[in-house]
Motif scaffolding. Structure first.
Motif, PDB file in Angstrom:
ATOM      1  N   ASP A 284     -13.739   5.230   5.284  1.00 22.69           N
ATOM      2  CA  ASP A 284     -14.244   3.874   4.992  1.00 22.69           C
ATOM      3  C   ASP A 284     -13.522   3.244   3.797  1.00 22.69           C
ATOM      4  O   ASP A 284     -13.333   2.034   3.755  1.00 22.69           O
ATOM      5  CB  ASP A 284     -15.771   3.857   4.815  1.00 22.69           C
ATOM      6  CG  ASP A 284     -16.256   4.924   3.865  1.00 22.69           C
ATOM      7  OD1 ASP A 284     -15.414   5.697   3.376  1.00 22.69           O
ATOM      8  OD2 ASP A 284     -17.477   4.982   3.598  1.00 22.69           O
ATOM      9  N   GLU A 285     -13.039   4.100   2.882  1.00 24.23           N
ATOM     10  CA  GLU A 285     -12.271   3.550   1.761  1.00 24.23           C
ATOM     11  C   GLU A 285     -10.896   3.068   2.212  1.00 24.23           C
ATOM     12  O   GLU A 285     -10.393   2.043   1.730  1.00 24.23           O
ATOM     13  CB  GLU A 285     -12.099   4.602   0.651  1.00 24.23           C
ATOM     14  CG  GLU A 285     -13.310   4.696  -0.249  1.00 24.23           C
ATOM     15  CD  GLU A 285     -13.146   5.776  -1.320  1.00 24.23           C
ATOM     16  OE1 GLU A 285     -12.003   6.093  -1.699  1.00 24.23           O
ATOM     17  OE2 GLU A 285     -14.193   6.307  -1.755  1.00 24.23           O
ATOM     18  N   VAL A 286     -10.298   3.817   3.127  1.00 22.83           N
ATOM     19  CA  VAL A 286      -8.978   3.419   3.639  1.00 22.83           C
ATOM     20  C   VAL A 286      -9.104   2.080   4.371  1.00 22.83           C
ATOM     21  O   VAL A 286      -8.301   1.166   4.177  1.00 22.83           O
ATOM     22  CB  VAL A 286      -8.386   4.518   4.561  1.00 22.83           C
ATOM     23  CG1 VAL A 286      -7.094   4.046   5.226  1.00 22.83           C
ATOM     24  CG2 VAL A 286      -8.118   5.792   3.757  1.00 22.83           C
TER      25      VAL A 286
ATOM     26  N   LEU B  67       0.830  -1.207   0.000  1.00 24.93           N
ATOM     27  CA  LEU B  67       0.000   0.000   0.000  1.00 24.93           C
ATOM     28  C   LEU B  67       0.869   1.264   0.000  1.00 24.93           C
ATOM     29  O   LEU B  67       0.418   2.349   0.355  1.00 24.93           O
ATOM     30  CB  LEU B  67      -0.942  -0.024   1.216  1.00 24.93           C
ATOM     31  CG  LEU B  67      -1.954  -1.191   1.201  1.00 24.93           C
ATOM     32  CD1 LEU B  67      -2.737  -1.265   2.507  1.00 24.93           C
ATOM     33  CD2 LEU B  67      -2.925  -1.058   0.026  1.00 24.93           C
TER      34      LEU B  67
ATOM     35  N   GLY C   7      -2.657   6.541   3.971  1.00 24.38           N
ATOM     36  CA  GLY C   7      -3.888   6.252   3.231  1.00 24.38           C
ATOM     37  C   GLY C   7      -4.503   7.534   2.695  1.00 24.38           C
ATOM     38  O   GLY C   7      -4.361   8.597   3.296  1.00 24.38           O
ATOM     39  N   HIS C   8      -5.176   7.423   1.542  1.00 28.05           N
ATOM     40  CA  HIS C   8      -5.816   8.589   0.929  1.00 28.05           C
ATOM     41  C   HIS C   8      -7.283   8.309   0.678  1.00 28.05           C
ATOM     42  O   HIS C   8      -7.658   7.188   0.355  1.00 28.05           O
ATOM     43  CB  HIS C   8      -5.102   8.948  -0.378  1.00 28.05           C
ATOM     44  CG  HIS C   8      -3.657   9.282  -0.180  1.00 28.05           C
ATOM     45  ND1 HIS C   8      -3.226  10.529   0.222  1.00 28.05           N
ATOM     46  CD2 HIS C   8      -2.541   8.512  -0.275  1.00 28.05           C
ATOM     47  CE1 HIS C   8      -1.907  10.513   0.352  1.00 28.05           C
ATOM     48  NE2 HIS C   8      -1.473   9.299   0.050  1.00 28.05           N
TER      49      HIS C   8
ATOM     50  N   ALA D  87     -11.405  -0.171   3.885  1.00 32.03           N
ATOM     51  CA  ALA D  87     -11.696  -1.202   2.878  1.00 32.03           C
ATOM     52  C   ALA D  87     -10.409  -1.637   2.164  1.00 32.03           C
ATOM     53  O   ALA D  87     -10.218  -2.821   1.866  1.00 32.03           O
ATOM     54  CB  ALA D  87     -12.722  -0.675   1.868  1.00 32.03           C
ATOM     55  N   THR D  88      -9.523  -0.672   1.924  1.00 26.65           N
ATOM     56  CA  THR D  88      -8.241  -0.978   1.267  1.00 26.65           C
ATOM     57  C   THR D  88      -7.404  -1.909   2.141  1.00 26.65           C
ATOM     58  O   THR D  88      -6.792  -2.862   1.662  1.00 26.65           O
ATOM     59  CB  THR D  88      -7.449   0.333   1.031  1.00 26.65           C
ATOM     60  OG1 THR D  88      -8.290   1.246   0.356  1.00 26.65           O
ATOM     61  CG2 THR D  88      -6.199   0.084   0.214  1.00 26.65           C
ATOM     62  N   ILE D  89      -7.398  -1.625   3.430  1.00 28.09           N
ATOM     63  CA  ILE D  89      -6.621  -2.454   4.362  1.00 28.09           C
ATOM     64  C   ILE D  89      -7.198  -3.871   4.397  1.00 28.09           C
ATOM     65  O   ILE D  89      -6.477  -4.865   4.262  1.00 28.09           O
ATOM     66  CB  ILE D  89      -6.635  -1.839   5.782  1.00 28.09           C
ATOM     67  CG1 ILE D  89      -5.929  -0.479   5.773  1.00 28.09           C
ATOM     68  CG2 ILE D  89      -5.988  -2.783   6.796  1.00 28.09           C
ATOM     69  CD1 ILE D  89      -6.204   0.372   6.999  1.00 28.09           C
ATOM     70  N   ARG D  90      -8.512  -3.943   4.566  1.00 27.47           N
ATOM     71  CA  ARG D  90      -9.206  -5.245   4.617  1.00 27.47           C
ATOM     72  C   ARG D  90      -8.852  -6.072   3.380  1.00 27.47           C
ATOM     73  O   ARG D  90      -8.547  -7.259   3.464  1.00 27.47           O
ATOM     74  CB  ARG D  90     -10.708  -4.979   4.663  1.00 27.47           C
ATOM     75  CG  ARG D  90     -11.495  -5.990   5.447  1.00 27.47           C
ATOM     76  CD  ARG D  90     -12.966  -5.629   5.392  1.00 27.47           C
ATOM     77  NE  ARG D  90     -13.386  -4.682   6.402  1.00 27.47           N
ATOM     78  CZ  ARG D  90     -14.013  -3.518   6.169  1.00 27.47           C
ATOM     79  NH1 ARG D  90     -14.266  -3.127   4.927  1.00 27.47           N
ATOM     80  NH2 ARG D  90     -14.365  -2.735   7.154  1.00 27.47           N
ATOM     81  N   ALA D  91      -8.883  -5.389   2.223  1.00 29.24           N
ATOM     82  CA  ALA D  91      -8.630  -6.094   0.954  1.00 29.24           C
ATOM     83  C   ALA D  91      -7.169  -6.508   0.808  1.00 29.24           C
ATOM     84  O   ALA D  91      -6.859  -7.469   0.110  1.00 29.24           O
ATOM     85  CB  ALA D  91      -9.034  -5.195  -0.214  1.00 29.24           C
ATOM     86  N   ALA D  92      -6.270  -5.767   1.474  1.00 32.05           N
ATOM     87  CA  ALA D  92      -4.842  -6.081   1.345  1.00 32.05           C
ATOM     88  C   ALA D  92      -4.418  -7.205   2.290  1.00 32.05           C
ATOM     89  O   ALA D  92      -3.339  -7.763   2.150  1.00 32.05           O
ATOM     90  CB  ALA D  92      -4.015  -4.832   1.628  1.00 32.05           C
TER      91      ALA D  92
END
Ligand code: AMP
Ligand code: MN
Ligand code: MN
Length: 345
Positions: free
Chosen positions: A327-329, A309, A322-323, A331-336
């Motif tokens: 909630d998007e940040v 990331l 994170g940018h 979600a990005t972590i969860r997905a990574a």
């Protein structure tokens, strides 16, 4: 990185010799600029200032220490010996004879000061991140070192500097910070041997720990209560190893009248969560920018997650910027994080 993603290597004899030479050739009027990573922690500041005092002992007269971002050490470190050497980044020598970087895995961690690498006569990198890119002219990077201060003391020894209490204070703060006060896996016999050497100078570990780890404004205690009260546990995340996360906004800080540094300690109560291998604190640093701290108990390599990331760190402790909206940040972590098929070590 070697096989299995384990860090390899460490400085060679030639690296140490080149680093010693870079200091030994300095003339009496040489300007030396020490830089540590943005948003400096105890290892970054403690290694840098402890080493700075050693250079002063060697007779280096034109000596500055700095880091990118707002000037001034965070409150828990303002008492550190050598703090008087700190200058705002804009006042740093534009073209130092020697630039020495501490605890920064990549140039990007030096912010606007990264440009000094090109204008400096030569540069030296002292670090312990396996992901270090080797951006210095000479690189002393030991992925097995518990803290950058281990590398810093290794160089001070080779330079023939006699350790004293002011130097030892910074190096000890660095060592305790990065080992979680001698609790983490990196706490080897060598770490305790180094701690013994540092303590033998007469420094007071109780005073130091209280100032660095166990003191915060009452407003921060209340702020932590609020932020921890809304922490979220996702037991199914990270291939069932579990994720716990908490966040704090600039508005939270403002409501409690707190500076941003108080949030650095927030990961500690969050990572206690028994039901989660991975813990995460998301700290707002700009309108749509977040400083993310990741910790693992061992099942997940958070360094790999952070590097993916755009950040970096170690297997058990890593981070990235994170940018976008919160909630998007998340979600990005969860997905990574590893999917259910991820091979469990
Ligand atoms: P922190 O969560 O800030 O205590 O950082 C934990 C580890 O991750 C440290 O080794 C940091 O150097 C590293 N780290 C944190 N944030 C970043 C980032 N934005 N880029 C690269 N490494 C980072
Ligand atoms: Mn650090
Ligand atoms: Mn470190």
């Amino acid at each position: 990185m070697g096989r299995d993603g384990e860090p390899v290597g460490g400085p060679t004899d030639a690296d140490w010799a080149a680093a010693v030479e870079a200091v030994r050739v300095l003339r009496a009027d040489a300007r030396v600029l020490l830089v540590c990573h943005v948003n400096p922690d105890g290892d970054a500041l403690g290694s840098m200032l402890g080493f700075a005092l050693g250079l002063r002992r060697l007779g280096v007269r034109h000596l500055q220490a700095t880091f990118p971002g707002p000037a001034g050490a965070p409150e828990p470190f303002r008492w550190l010996p050598g703090v008087e050497l700190l200058v705002p980044q804009d006042d740093a020598y534009p073209a130092p004879d020697l630039m020495i970087c501490f605890d920064a895995a990549s140039e990007s961690r030096l912010g606007d000061l990264a440009g000094r690498l090109a204008t400096a006569g030569t540069s030296l990198v002292l670090d312990h991140h396996a992901s270090n890119t080797g951006f210095g002219r000479v690189n002393l990077v030991d992925p097995h070192a518990a803290a950058t201060s281990v590398v810093a003391l290794g160089l001070l020894d080779r330079l023939g500097v006699t350790l004293d209490a002011p130097m030892a204070t910074g190096l000890y703060v660095a060592l305790t910070t990065d080992t979680g006060s001698f609790r983490f896996e990196a706490t080897t016999p060598a770490v305790h041997e180094m701690a013994a050497r540092l303590l033998a100078t007469g420094i007071r570990p109780g005073d130091i720990s209280r100032r660095v780890f166990d003191t915060r404004p009452f407003g921060a205690v209340r702020l932590f209560g609020e932020v921890l009260g809304r922490a979220t546990l996702e037991p199914e995340a990270a291939a069932g190893h579990g994720l716990v996360w908490a966040y704090a906004t600039r508005d939270d800080l403002a409501r409690h009248g707190q500076p941003a540094y108080v949030l650095e300690a927030l990961i500690d109560p969050v990572r206690c969560t028994a039901e989660a291998d991975v813990s995460c604190v998301v700290k707002q640093s700009g309108e749509a920018e977040w400083a993310v701290s990741l910790r693992s108990k061992g099942a997940v390599d958070v360094s790999r997650v952070a590097v993916g990331l755009g950040g970096g760190g170690h297997r058990f402790a890593a981070g990235f910027t994170g940018h976008g909206p919160l909630d998007e940040v998340i979600a990005t972590i969860r997905a990574a994080l590893p999917p259910p098929s991820y091979p469990h070590p």
